[in-house]
Design a protein around this motif. Sequence first.
Motif, mmCIF file in Angstrom:
data_model
loop_
_atom_site.group_PDB
_atom_site.id
_atom_site.type_symbol
_atom_site.label_atom_id
_atom_site.label_comp_id
_atom_site.label_asym_id
_atom_site.label_seq_id
_atom_site.Cartn_x
_atom_site.Cartn_y
_atom_site.Cartn_z
ATOM 1 N N GLN A 91 4.650 -17.107 -7.793
ATOM 2 C CA GLN A 91 5.340 -17.545 -9.004
ATOM 3 C C GLN A 91 4.513 -17.254 -10.255
ATOM 4 O OE1 GLN A 91 6.077 -21.692 -8.169
ATOM 5 N NE2 GLN A 91 7.088 -21.162 -6.236
ATOM 6 N N PHE A 92 3.199 -17.414 -10.136
ATOM 7 C CA PHE A 92 2.304 -17.129 -11.267
ATOM 8 C C PHE A 92 2.396 -15.657 -11.673
ATOM 9 C CE2 PHE A 92 -1.909 -15.373 -12.379
ATOM 10 C CZ PHE A 92 -2.089 -15.964 -13.620
ATOM 11 N N TYR A 93 2.336 -14.747 -10.677
ATOM 12 C CA TYR A 93 2.410 -13.324 -10.982
ATOM 13 C C TYR A 93 3.783 -12.948 -11.539
ATOM 14 C CZ TYR A 93 -2.111 -12.429 -8.813
ATOM 15 O OH TYR A 93 -3.453 -12.406 -8.529
ATOM 16 N N MET A 94 4.831 -13.570 -11.017
ATOM 17 C CA MET A 94 6.165 -13.306 -11.560
ATOM 18 C C MET A 94 6.229 -13.743 -13.019
ATOM 19 S SD MET A 94 8.649 -14.392 -8.386
ATOM 20 C CE MET A 94 10.145 -14.112 -9.357
ATOM 21 N N GLN A 95 5.695 -14.910 -13.300
ATOM 22 C CA GLN A 95 5.720 -15.424 -14.674
ATOM 23 C C GLN A 95 4.971 -14.492 -15.618
ATOM 24 O OE1 GLN A 95 5.412 -19.647 -15.371
ATOM 25 N NE2 GLN A 95 3.757 -19.328 -16.831
ATOM 26 N N ILE A 98 7.158 -11.406 -16.208
ATOM 27 C CA ILE A 98 8.325 -11.721 -17.027
ATOM 28 C C ILE A 98 7.928 -11.798 -18.497
ATOM 29 C CG2 ILE A 98 9.968 -13.565 -17.592
ATOM 30 C CD1 ILE A 98 10.088 -14.133 -14.531
ATOM 31 N N GLN A 99 6.788 -12.428 -18.777
ATOM 32 C CA GLN A 99 6.322 -12.524 -20.164
ATOM 33 C C GLN A 99 5.980 -11.147 -20.735
ATOM 34 O OE1 GLN A 99 3.372 -15.650 -19.145
ATOM 35 N NE2 GLN A 99 4.225 -16.803 -20.859
ATOM 36 N N ARG A 100 5.391 -10.292 -19.891
ATOM 37 C CA ARG A 100 5.084 -8.932 -20.359
ATOM 38 C C ARG A 100 6.348 -8.158 -20.701
ATOM 39 N NH1 ARG A 100 1.395 -8.609 -15.739
ATOM 40 N NH2 ARG A 100 -0.706 -9.173 -16.416
ATOM 41 N N GLY A 102 8.754 -9.361 -22.191
ATOM 42 C CA GLY A 102 9.282 -9.901 -23.440
ATOM 43 C C GLY A 102 10.286 -11.020 -23.243
ATOM 44 N N TYR A 103 10.365 -11.574 -22.032
ATOM 45 C CA TYR A 103 11.297 -12.660 -21.740
ATOM 46 C C TYR A 103 10.541 -13.975 -21.502
ATOM 47 C CZ TYR A 103 14.932 -9.138 -21.239
ATOM 48 O OH TYR A 103 15.820 -8.120 -21.481
ATOM 49 N N VAL A 104 11.292 -15.046 -21.495
ATOM 50 C CA VAL A 104 10.716 -16.375 -21.271
ATOM 51 C C VAL A 104 10.994 -16.805 -19.840
ATOM 52 C CG1 VAL A 104 10.755 -18.799 -21.962
ATOM 53 C CG2 VAL A 104 11.058 -17.009 -23.692
ATOM 54 N N PRO A 105 9.960 -17.027 -19.008
ATOM 55 C CA PRO A 105 10.192 -17.493 -17.637
ATOM 56 C C PRO A 105 10.521 -18.986 -17.611
ATOM 57 C CG PRO A 105 7.845 -17.245 -18.045
ATOM 58 C CD PRO A 105 8.532 -16.805 -19.297
ATOM 59 N N VAL A 106 11.549 -19.340 -16.847
ATOM 60 C CA VAL A 106 11.937 -20.750 -16.707
ATOM 61 C C VAL A 106 12.070 -21.058 -15.218
ATOM 62 C CG1 VAL A 106 13.610 -22.532 -17.330
ATOM 63 C CG2 VAL A 106 13.211 -20.607 -18.886
ATOM 64 N N HIS A 107 11.385 -22.100 -14.761
ATOM 65 C CA HIS A 107 11.393 -22.464 -13.341
ATOM 66 C C HIS A 107 12.302 -23.677 -13.110
ATOM 67 C CE1 HIS A 107 7.836 -19.942 -12.265
ATOM 68 N NE2 HIS A 107 7.576 -20.107 -13.549
ATOM 69 N N TYR A 108 13.083 -23.598 -12.042
ATOM 70 C CA TYR A 108 13.938 -24.720 -11.633
ATOM 71 C C TYR A 108 13.666 -25.026 -10.162
ATOM 72 C CZ TYR A 108 16.643 -23.980 -15.906
ATOM 73 O OH TYR A 108 17.028 -23.844 -17.208
ATOM 74 N N TYR A 109 13.491 -26.298 -9.844
ATOM 75 C CA TYR A 109 13.233 -26.712 -8.464
ATOM 76 C C TYR A 109 14.480 -27.398 -7.902
ATOM 77 C CZ TYR A 109 8.447 -25.390 -9.233
ATOM 78 O OH TYR A 109 7.323 -24.656 -9.499
ATOM 79 N N MET A 110 15.038 -26.801 -6.853
ATOM 80 C CA MET A 110 16.309 -27.262 -6.296
ATOM 81 C C MET A 110 16.138 -28.179 -5.094
ATOM 82 S SD MET A 110 18.049 -25.496 -8.452
ATOM 83 C CE MET A 110 19.773 -25.508 -7.952
ATOM 84 N N GLY A 111 14.957 -28.159 -4.468
ATOM 85 C CA GLY A 111 14.727 -28.945 -3.261
ATOM 86 C C GLY A 111 14.874 -30.443 -3.518
ATOM 87 N N GLY A 112 15.418 -31.156 -2.533
ATOM 88 C CA GLY A 112 15.561 -32.602 -2.649
ATOM 89 C C GLY A 112 16.787 -33.059 -3.414
ATOM 90 N N LEU A 113 17.546 -32.127 -3.989
ATOM 91 C CA LEU A 113 18.746 -32.498 -4.740
ATOM 92 C C LEU A 113 19.957 -32.530 -3.807
ATOM 93 C CD1 LEU A 113 18.348 -30.274 -7.938
ATOM 94 C CD2 LEU A 113 17.617 -32.641 -7.614
ATOM 95 N N SER A 114 20.890 -33.413 -4.117
ATOM 96 C CA SER A 114 22.140 -33.438 -3.363
ATOM 97 C C SER A 114 22.935 -32.177 -3.668
ATOM 98 C CB SER A 114 22.963 -34.666 -3.754
ATOM 99 O OG SER A 114 23.387 -34.556 -5.109
ATOM 100 N N GLU A 115 23.918 -31.883 -2.827
ATOM 101 C CA GLU A 115 24.737 -30.691 -3.034
ATOM 102 C C GLU A 115 25.448 -30.755 -4.390
ATOM 103 O OE1 GLU A 115 25.892 -26.976 -2.306
ATOM 104 O OE2 GLU A 115 24.560 -28.163 -1.028
ATOM 105 N N GLU A 116 25.919 -31.949 -4.749
ATOM 106 C CA GLU A 116 26.617 -32.110 -6.033
ATOM 107 C C GLU A 116 25.673 -31.868 -7.204
ATOM 108 O OE1 GLU A 116 29.151 -35.518 -8.498
ATOM 109 O OE2 GLU A 116 28.500 -35.889 -6.439
#
Length: 350
Positions: A91-95, A98-100, A102-116
């Motif tokens: 994830q660090f290398y991807m970030q 992505i910055q190189r 010219g974009y802004v990297p945004v991380h979202y964590y989906m684990g532990g969330l209900s389907e809804e």
Amino acid sequence: MEKKQQTPVKKPLTSADVARKAGVSRATVSYVLNNVQNNHVSEETRAKVLRVAQELGYQLHSSAQALRKGYSNEICIMHDLQTSVNDAEIQFYMQQNIQRMGYVPVHYYMGGLSEERRKELLLQICARRPAALFVMPGCITEDGIEQARRMGIQHIVLLTAEEIGKDTFRLPTVSLPTREMGYLAGRHLLELGHRRLAIVKPFQERHIPAFEHRLEGMKRAIAESGKEGISLEVFSLHMEMQEAHDLIDKRFQQEDRPTGIYTFNDEYALPLLAALLDRGFRIPQDVALVGTDDVFFSRFVRPALTTIRFNNAAIGEHATEIAAKLIQGEPIPETLTQPLTVELIRRSST
């Protein structure tokens, strides 16, 4: 009664301010800050506009940019909640890449969330109109992919262990060569003369498909060796010292105990290594141990851990290059979607 002097309200910066100071047109500023290629804008001018924008502290409004271009300057990465040390490095290398771009990297964590809640979060992510979306098999469903596409997110890249999810999602894919890892570990232990092998199975459900690949790789190494009388056991293990001690007490006190062990990753190797040493086993004389990922601490433990190394920098680079090709509307070279190579790093534990 004295009147207090009011501080004049500063007007917000606009592209006109950048254009005026840089000595260029507003159109040129727009081309440069929106990363639009234009043959009339030289590299010198592009660098000057970027420098002036930085000096003034001017940034494009992401909502306005999304309306104008059809997508924002964000690239989103969707993760499971349970992130390993190796995952974090990728994830660090991807970030960085992505910055190189010219974009802004945004991380979202989906684990532990209900389907809804996952569906709600996906809608919120898509409403931000990211330029690209990185997903993993456990983070999104086929319906989720279709939902993202209906909302205009066309550039979606899958990060997965070999072909897991590739046929299901039918997306450009960055593949991690998990079968080869098991094969290298098995071959190494066999070459050292071990005949009673074991592989440690992770408790996390999301890791099971990759574990099955590594198990297949070990079995292939055994078959190719042409040697008879080789056994291969599977040990399930949580990353807890008590469970590691229980395993050593129950199975490794027997004469036919395994002498060569391959663990799912380096984190699983640590409690096993400690439990073996606590019970008086010598590493590698009595039991040899191979991990996976070559995380930073694997070379600091004693004995230092033999492990299988991913090229995490290459994984991050390949992933972001695929996203860049998609955004630019260019074909993706086949070299970017082929499984990357892995390497055995031999240390004192074998």
